[in-house]
Design a protein around this motif. Structure first.
Motif, short mmCIF file in Angstrom:
data_model
loop_
_atom_site.label_atom_id
_atom_site.label_comp_id
_atom_site.label_asym_id
_atom_site.label_seq_id
_atom_site.Cartn_x
_atom_site.Cartn_y
_atom_site.Cartn_z
N ALA A 91 26.43 43.28 30.55
CA ALA A 91 26.44 44.62 31.13
C ALA A 91 25.24 44.78 32.07
N CYS A 150 20.48 41.55 31.24
CA CYS A 150 20.98 41.25 32.58
C CYS A 150 19.83 40.77 33.47
N ASP A 155 31.01 46.44 36.40
CA ASP A 155 29.85 46.98 35.68
C ASP A 155 29.17 45.91 34.83
N HIS A 156 29.63 44.65 34.97
CA HIS A 156 29.01 43.51 34.30
C HIS A 156 28.63 42.45 35.33
#
Length: 201
Positions: A59, A65, A129-130
């Motif tokens: 995510a 991330c 969104d990832h």
């Protein structure tokens, strides 16, 4: 038939996707200060054998991330008795310390996992969104432990092995349909070992 143009219901979509059972992993790495970090992820898959590549979906809003950007990492496949570890790295800290293995070089990994794959960064791709993070596997190991499973939004243990299913199935004295033959083909593959020849099932 044309696709429906009405907007998707995110809650319903999540429910539908939850019908696909997955294993549970914790992806571990070192932060900028060299401290071991990790994040629970069930979006993990193998991608290629030559070169050996695996993928995790992270995510964008997660700390991992940024932590995984151009960074070595280890995918720890959790065993069935590591529910507390999965919850810990999902934001619900466990009572007591996490047991780390610190190799002489490379990222840290968790002890007690069913399997682990140490990776160096390969590529990253936009995943909405990832972020899709691909790593090249440099070393790995596994133990014969039952895995932790995630299905329908819940953690579970694995169930019956396929070879334990009955070899002959009848309903009211009449043999079952074509699917029984398919099951027998799967038994043959399991019993004989995969020779590399695909079965038409």
């Amino acid at each position: 038939m044309t696709a429906m143009s009405t907007p998707l219901n995110p809650k319903r979509l999540r429910t539908v996707l939850g019908e696909f059972s997955t294993g549970v992993t914790v992806v571990t790495y070192r932060d900028a200060d060299g401290q071991p970090r990790g994040a629970t992820m069930n979006s993990f898959t193998s991608v290629s054998m030559d070169p050996p590549l695996v993928l995790v979906s992270v995510a964008r809003r997660a700390k991992a991330c940024a932590g995984l950007a151009d960074n070595e990492f280890t995918v720890n496949v959790l065993s069935a008795n590591q529910l507390d570890v999965a919850l810990h790295f999902a934001g619900k800290p466990k009572n007591g310390p996490i047991s780390w293995h610190e190799p002489e070089s490379g990222p840290p990994r968790l002890t007690g996992a069913a399997a682990w794959l140490q990776c160096r960064p390969w590529r990253t791709y936009d995943g909405g969104d990832h972020v899709l993070v691909l790593g090249q596997v440099e070393c790995h190991d596994a133990r014969r432990l039952d895995p932790l499973i995630f299905h329908r939004g819940e953690f579970r243990r694995s169930g019956l092995k396929l070879p334990q299913l009955p070899r002959t199935v009848t309903f009211g004295g009449a043999p079952a349909g074509e699917w029984v033959g398919r099951v027998h083909d799967l038994h043959a593959l399991s019993d004989a070992g995969n020779s590399g020849e695909p079965l038409d099932i």
